[in-house]
Design an enzyme around this catalytic site. Sequence first.
Site, PDB file in Angstrom:
ATOM      1  N   SER A 201       7.586  -5.092  -1.967  1.00 53.61           N
ATOM      2  CA  SER A 201       8.062  -6.125  -3.045  1.00 53.61           C
ATOM      3  C   SER A 201       7.338  -5.228  -4.523  1.00 53.61           C
ATOM      4  CB  SER A 201       7.239  -7.507  -3.201  1.00 53.61           C
ATOM      5  OG  SER A 201       7.269  -8.068  -4.472  1.00 53.61           O
TER       6      SER A 201
ATOM      7  N   TYR B 232       0.024 -12.722  -2.936  1.00 57.05           N
ATOM      8  CA  TYR B 232       1.218 -12.240  -2.294  1.00 57.05           C
ATOM      9  C   TYR B 232       1.181 -10.675  -2.852  1.00 57.05           C
ATOM     10  CZ  TYR B 232       6.140 -11.156  -2.311  1.00 57.05           C
ATOM     11  OH  TYR B 232       7.515 -10.857  -1.953  1.00 57.05           O
TER      12      TYR B 232
END
Length: 253
Positions: free
Chosen positions: A145, A159
């Site tokens: 990501s 995250y």
Amino acid sequence: MLEDLKDRKVLITGSSIGIGAALALGFGRYGAKVAVHGNRNLIAAQKVVEAIEKDKGYAALVSGDVSAPESAARIVEDAASALGGIDILINNAGSLIRRLSNEDFDNELYDQVYDLNVRSIFNATKAALPYLKKSGNGAIINTGSIAGRNGGAGGSVIYASAKAAVHSITRNQAREFAPFGIRVNTVAPGFIDTAFHAETSEEKRQDAIKAIALGRLGTSEECVGTYLFLASNAMSGYITGQTIDINGGQMTP
């Protein structure tokens, strides 16, 4: 040059919706045999299987929680049984789960996020490794990501750190698995307009768009080509240990 994907056996974790579903459909279109994985959304996963079959492709549904070791091993075995082996593993399952600040850090959420985004990669990779070794020219593609690159937006610290771990794991795996002819790379999407951002406010979406050079959000379908490229030995046979960004110019390394 993507003809070498025909009949390749591909397991894609987290492929019931979003980027994973788009990947399953994309690999199916190029003649790969695809194991579509779902856990909480098996109805959507079955629809992906049916869409591939309608397009005259081959797909099988596998289900379970990839963050649990025994379940992950069973998922891999079910996929290998249905496909006749595994040549390509795409570790795509992941989620932010919910936003939380550093000040409000919660150990339970930490465990949930790391189990789903990091432990799942170790679990699935360990189980799939014998099949990938047997393949002789296997490939692993981990979904990272932009958050793993830039630390993430507010409330995504756990995250973001998990995705940074995914990027690091990829580099380590690339070196360890190279002698077996297995290439390992990461794809790091930016703000892709999927259910992942269903609860993102319109204000934050517009702020994100302002930061993106191309001036718009990305789509799941726009991610597919990079995964196909990394899965194809004809296209990327000398590429391993890399993280490729898909973020519309939101961040340039």
